[in-house]
Design a protein around this motif. Structure first.
Motif, PDB file in Angstrom:
ATOM      1  N   ILE A 257       2.189  10.814   9.382  1.00  0.00           N
ATOM      2  CA  ILE A 257       0.826  10.787   8.863  1.00  0.00           C
ATOM      3  C   ILE A 257       0.852   9.936   7.602  1.00  0.00           C
ATOM      4  CG2 ILE A 257      -1.113  12.151   7.992  1.00  0.00           C
ATOM      5  CD1 ILE A 257       0.109  14.514   9.631  1.00  0.00           C
ATOM      6  N   ALA A 258       0.220   8.793   7.669  1.00  0.00           N
ATOM      7  CA  ALA A 258       0.287   7.815   6.581  1.00  0.00           C
ATOM      8  C   ALA A 258      -0.822   8.054   5.564  1.00  0.00           C
ATOM      9  CB  ALA A 258       0.189   6.404   7.146  1.00  0.00           C
ATOM     10  N   ASP A 259      -0.516   7.794   4.297  1.00  0.00           N
ATOM     11  CA  ASP A 259      -1.492   7.994   3.229  1.00  0.00           C
ATOM     12  C   ASP A 259      -2.662   7.023   3.355  1.00  0.00           C
ATOM     13  OD1 ASP A 259       0.150   9.949   2.176  1.00  0.00           O
ATOM     14  OD2 ASP A 259       1.160   8.560   0.802  1.00  0.00           O
ATOM     15  N   ALA A 260      -2.371   5.744   3.537  1.00  0.00           N
ATOM     16  CA  ALA A 260      -3.418   4.713   3.608  1.00  0.00           C
ATOM     17  C   ALA A 260      -3.006   3.672   4.637  1.00  0.00           C
ATOM     18  CB  ALA A 260      -3.622   4.061   2.246  1.00  0.00           C
ATOM     19  N   VAL A 261      -3.944   3.319   5.511  1.00  0.00           N
ATOM     20  CA  VAL A 261      -3.631   2.406   6.610  1.00  0.00           C
ATOM     21  C   VAL A 261      -4.727   1.353   6.739  1.00  0.00           C
ATOM     22  CG1 VAL A 261      -3.071   2.216   9.064  1.00  0.00           C
ATOM     23  CG2 VAL A 261      -2.540   4.328   7.837  1.00  0.00           C
ATOM     24  N   TRP A 262      -4.300   0.107   6.974  1.00  0.00           N
ATOM     25  CA  TRP A 262      -5.194  -0.970   7.370  1.00  0.00           C
ATOM     26  C   TRP A 262      -4.820  -1.321   8.807  1.00  0.00           C
ATOM     27  CZ3 TRP A 262      -3.088  -0.253   2.655  1.00  0.00           C
ATOM     28  CH2 TRP A 262      -3.946  -0.264   1.549  1.00  0.00           C
ATOM     29  N   PRO A 263      -5.367  -0.613   9.785  1.00  0.00           N
ATOM     30  CA  PRO A 263      -4.897  -0.786  11.169  1.00  0.00           C
ATOM     31  C   PRO A 263      -5.065  -2.191  11.713  1.00  0.00           C
ATOM     32  CG  PRO A 263      -6.905   0.550  11.077  1.00  0.00           C
ATOM     33  CD  PRO A 263      -6.424   0.397   9.682  1.00  0.00           C
ATOM     34  N   GLU A 264      -6.130  -2.894  11.290  1.00  0.00           N
ATOM     35  CA  GLU A 264      -6.349  -4.233  11.808  1.00  0.00           C
ATOM     36  C   GLU A 264      -5.298  -5.230  11.316  1.00  0.00           C
ATOM     37  OE1 GLU A 264      -9.438  -3.692   8.460  1.00  0.00           O
ATOM     38  OE2 GLU A 264      -8.020  -2.491   9.631  1.00  0.00           O
ATOM     39  N   TYR A 265      -4.629  -4.899  10.195  1.00  0.00           N
ATOM     40  CA  TYR A 265      -3.582  -5.775   9.666  1.00  0.00           C
ATOM     41  C   TYR A 265      -2.186  -5.181   9.852  1.00  0.00           C
ATOM     42  CZ  TYR A 265      -7.673  -7.893   7.500  1.00  0.00           C
ATOM     43  OH  TYR A 265      -8.891  -8.484   7.301  1.00  0.00           O
ATOM     44  N   ARG A 266      -2.109  -3.987  10.428  1.00  0.00           N
ATOM     45  CA  ARG A 266      -0.839  -3.290  10.635  1.00  0.00           C
ATOM     46  C   ARG A 266      -0.062  -3.135   9.327  1.00  0.00           C
ATOM     47  NH1 ARG A 266      -1.045  -0.705  15.232  1.00  0.00           N
ATOM     48  NH2 ARG A 266       1.201  -0.869  15.671  1.00  0.00           N
ATOM     49  N   VAL A 267      -0.776  -2.664   8.313  1.00  0.00           N
ATOM     50  CA  VAL A 267      -0.183  -2.405   6.998  1.00  0.00           C
ATOM     51  C   VAL A 267      -0.395  -0.938   6.639  1.00  0.00           C
ATOM     52  CG1 VAL A 267      -0.344  -2.880   4.517  1.00  0.00           C
ATOM     53  CG2 VAL A 267      -0.443  -4.765   6.165  1.00  0.00           C
ATOM     54  N   ILE A 268       0.638  -0.327   6.099  1.00  0.00           N
ATOM     55  CA  ILE A 268       0.589   1.070   5.645  1.00  0.00           C
ATOM     56  C   ILE A 268       1.015   1.105   4.177  1.00  0.00           C
ATOM     57  CG2 ILE A 268       1.772   3.310   5.785  1.00  0.00           C
ATOM     58  CD1 ILE A 268       1.893   2.934   8.809  1.00  0.00           C
ATOM     59  N   ALA A 269       0.309   1.873   3.368  1.00  0.00           N
ATOM     60  CA  ALA A 269       0.732   2.147   1.991  1.00  0.00           C
ATOM     61  C   ALA A 269       1.041   3.628   1.871  1.00  0.00           C
ATOM     62  CB  ALA A 269      -0.355   1.741   1.004  1.00  0.00           C
ATOM     63  N   GLU A 270       2.191   3.942   1.327  1.00  0.00           N
ATOM     64  CA  GLU A 270       2.608   5.318   1.093  1.00  0.00           C
ATOM     65  C   GLU A 270       2.675   5.557  -0.412  1.00  0.00           C
ATOM     66  OE1 GLU A 270       2.148   6.979   3.800  1.00  0.00           O
ATOM     67  OE2 GLU A 270       4.170   7.661   4.321  1.00  0.00           O
ATOM     68  N   VAL A 271       1.923   6.541  -0.887  1.00  0.00           N
ATOM     69  CA  VAL A 271       1.872   6.877  -2.309  1.00  0.00           C
ATOM     70  C   VAL A 271       2.815   8.050  -2.535  1.00  0.00           C
ATOM     71  CG1 VAL A 271       0.394   7.628  -4.199  1.00  0.00           C
ATOM     72  CG2 VAL A 271      -0.505   6.069  -2.445  1.00  0.00           C
ATOM     73  N   GLU A 272       3.887   7.810  -3.262  1.00  0.00           N
ATOM     74  CA  GLU A 272       4.968   8.778  -3.350  1.00  0.00           C
ATOM     75  C   GLU A 272       5.084   9.366  -4.746  1.00  0.00           C
ATOM     76  OE1 GLU A 272       8.420   6.767  -1.917  1.00  0.00           O
ATOM     77  OE2 GLU A 272       7.642   6.565   0.118  1.00  0.00           O
ATOM     78  N   GLY A 273       4.876  10.682  -4.838  1.00  0.00           N
ATOM     79  CA  GLY A 273       5.107  11.394  -6.078  1.00  0.00           C
ATOM     80  C   GLY A 273       6.597  11.567  -6.313  1.00  0.00           C
ATOM     81  N   ASP A 274       6.955  12.162  -7.434  1.00  0.00           N
ATOM     82  CA  ASP A 274       8.370  12.266  -7.794  1.00  0.00           C
ATOM     83  C   ASP A 274       9.149  13.137  -6.826  1.00  0.00           C
ATOM     84  OD1 ASP A 274      10.262  11.340  -9.768  1.00  0.00           O
ATOM     85  OD2 ASP A 274      10.469  13.437 -10.388  1.00  0.00           O
ATOM     86  N   HIS A 275       8.472  14.065  -6.108  1.00  0.00           N
ATOM     87  CA  HIS A 275       9.190  14.943  -5.178  1.00  0.00           C
ATOM     88  C   HIS A 275       9.784  14.149  -4.011  1.00  0.00           C
ATOM     89  CE1 HIS A 275       5.443  14.464  -3.023  1.00  0.00           C
ATOM     90  NE2 HIS A 275       5.933  15.090  -1.981  1.00  0.00           N
ATOM     91  N   HIS A 276       9.251  12.954  -3.733  1.00  0.00           N
ATOM     92  CA  HIS A 276       9.833  12.126  -2.681  1.00  0.00           C
ATOM     93  C   HIS A 276      11.230  11.657  -3.088  1.00  0.00           C
ATOM     94  CE1 HIS A 276       6.317  11.489   0.021  1.00  0.00           C
ATOM     95  NE2 HIS A 276       5.659  11.834  -1.074  1.00  0.00           N
ATOM     96  N   ARG A 277      11.486  11.612  -4.399  1.00  0.00           N
ATOM     97  CA  ARG A 277      12.794  11.195  -4.890  1.00  0.00           C
ATOM     98  C   ARG A 277      13.725  12.380  -5.084  1.00  0.00           C
ATOM     99  NH1 ARG A 277      14.974  11.279  -9.805  1.00  0.00           N
ATOM    100  NH2 ARG A 277      13.009  12.005 -10.710  1.00  0.00           N
ATOM    101  N   THR A 278      13.198  13.503  -5.553  1.00  0.00           N
ATOM    102  CA  THR A 278      14.045  14.625  -5.923  1.00  0.00           C
ATOM    103  C   THR A 278      14.331  15.591  -4.779  1.00  0.00           C
ATOM    104  OG1 THR A 278      12.109  15.888  -6.675  1.00  0.00           O
ATOM    105  CG2 THR A 278      13.246  14.530  -8.321  1.00  0.00           C
ATOM    106  N   SER A 279      13.495  15.592  -3.752  1.00  0.00           N
ATOM    107  CA  SER A 279      13.704  16.487  -2.615  1.00  0.00           C
ATOM    108  C   SER A 279      14.525  15.763  -1.547  1.00  0.00           C
ATOM    109  CB  SER A 279      12.361  16.943  -2.034  1.00  0.00           C
ATOM    110  OG  SER A 279      12.551  17.605  -0.791  1.00  0.00           O
TER     111      SER A 279
END
Length: 332
Positions: A257-279
């Protein structure tokens, strides 16, 4: 050696009014003992069950851990005041926004409202507000009388800026996800339409800000950082993304489940808080998910708070670059 205070009746609970204690046979001298805090005049709380304890109970981890801890502190104070609060009063405004779990910044005082012609309370640590009957709906939350999510948000037009109103509005209309990423629309706090109805219920202080914020609120931002990301992207002239979007392979299997998607350009942006690094487990899931996205033909842009705050210029540059590589052309 100092004598220990006499034990209090167990049925008084952790927080109690002095009137209830007196009715249970507790003396005035006992109510002055050092093992009791005084959160409000007329209320006592056993030492160790106040703000610090509430923070300790908030052992949540993840992107909203700090917001959860702040809510626990406000909840403890609200429960203490509820012991002496009149039956027609309720928590409202910024206090209610914190209690609803929106991530709103708490103020130093508890906001307590009444419906006119009742008189607003006056007490140290309490900000009393008298509200028109058309401007508030009262509900029960965790055993407390609280203004409804939509009417709470509309009250914030008095002192919140547009950016904060959008953050809080996004939190109110987001649809939580349960097991296996299943959407749970019945669990969201309110809808955009309900926010609009609250704004239209009558003249309010800050109505212009509310109207502007309402046009920017979107369902799908799962954290204040994601809201800030969307706002800076759109303000920079980039196309608005689809939020909280399920990415599936050709067989229909969920890749993530992606945070932000531009489907017509096949681009995804994932916004990662610090828990993505520490967990460690979160980090492993991220690697698997992003690998799957790339295999499906997406370019993935990973962003942290340093890219998004305070100006968002780094996030804009990274996303714009990815979109251009995928065929997007800025409008002139």
């Amino acid at each position: 050696m100092p004598r220990l205070p006499q034990p209090l009746p167990e049925d008084l609970g952790e927080t109690f009014s002095c009137a209830d204690a007196s009715a249970a046979g507790v003396s005035l001298k006992r109510l002055r003992a050092l093992d009791l805090d005084i959160p409000f005049r007329g209320v006592r709380r056993r030492t160790g069950t106040g703000d610090a304890a509430a923070t300790g109970d908030a052992a949540a981890t993840g992107p909203l851990a700090e917001d959860h801890a702040a809510r626990q502190r406000v909840l403890g104070r609200a429960r203490a005041y509820a012991r002496i609060m009149s039956g027609h009063a309720f928590f409202c405004g910024r206090t209610a926004a914190v209690l609803w779990g929106t991530g709103a910044l708490p103020s130093g005082e508890l906001e307590v409202g009444v419906v006119a012609p009742e008189r607003a309370p006056r007490r140290h640590g309490i900000r009393g507000r008298q509200l028109a009957p058309t401007h508030v709906e009262v509900m029960t939350l965790d055993g407390l009388r609280v203004s409804s999510p939509a009417s709470t948000w509309a009250m914030l037009g008095r002192d919140a800026g547009v950016r904060e109103l959008v953050r809080i509005g996004d939190a109110l209309v987001r649809v939580p996800r349960g097991d296996r990423g299943r959407r749970r629309p019945e669990a969201r706090l309110c809808t955009v339409d309900e926010l609009a109805e609250a704004v239209a219920s009558g003249r309010r202080v800050g109505s212009a800000k509310l109207v502007e914020a309402l046009s920017l609120i979107r369902e799908g931002a799962m954290s204040p950082l994601e809201t800030d990301f969307r706002l800076v992207i759109v303000a920079a002239g980039l196309p608005e993304p689809s939020l909280d979007r399920e990415i599936r392979d050709r067989a229909g299997r969920l890749a993530g489940i992606a945070d932000a998607v531009w489907p017509e350009y096949r681009v995804i942006a994932e916004v990662e808080g610090d828990h993505h690094r520490t967990s460690r487990s979160q980090w492993a899931r991220d690697i698997e998910k992003h690998t799957a996205y790339v295999a499906l033909g997406f370019e993935v842009v990973r962003l942290t708070s340093a890219h998004i705050r305070p100006t968002g210029s780094a996030a804009v540059a990274l996303v714009a670059g990815a979109l251009r590589r995928r065929g997007w052309t800025p409008s002139r």
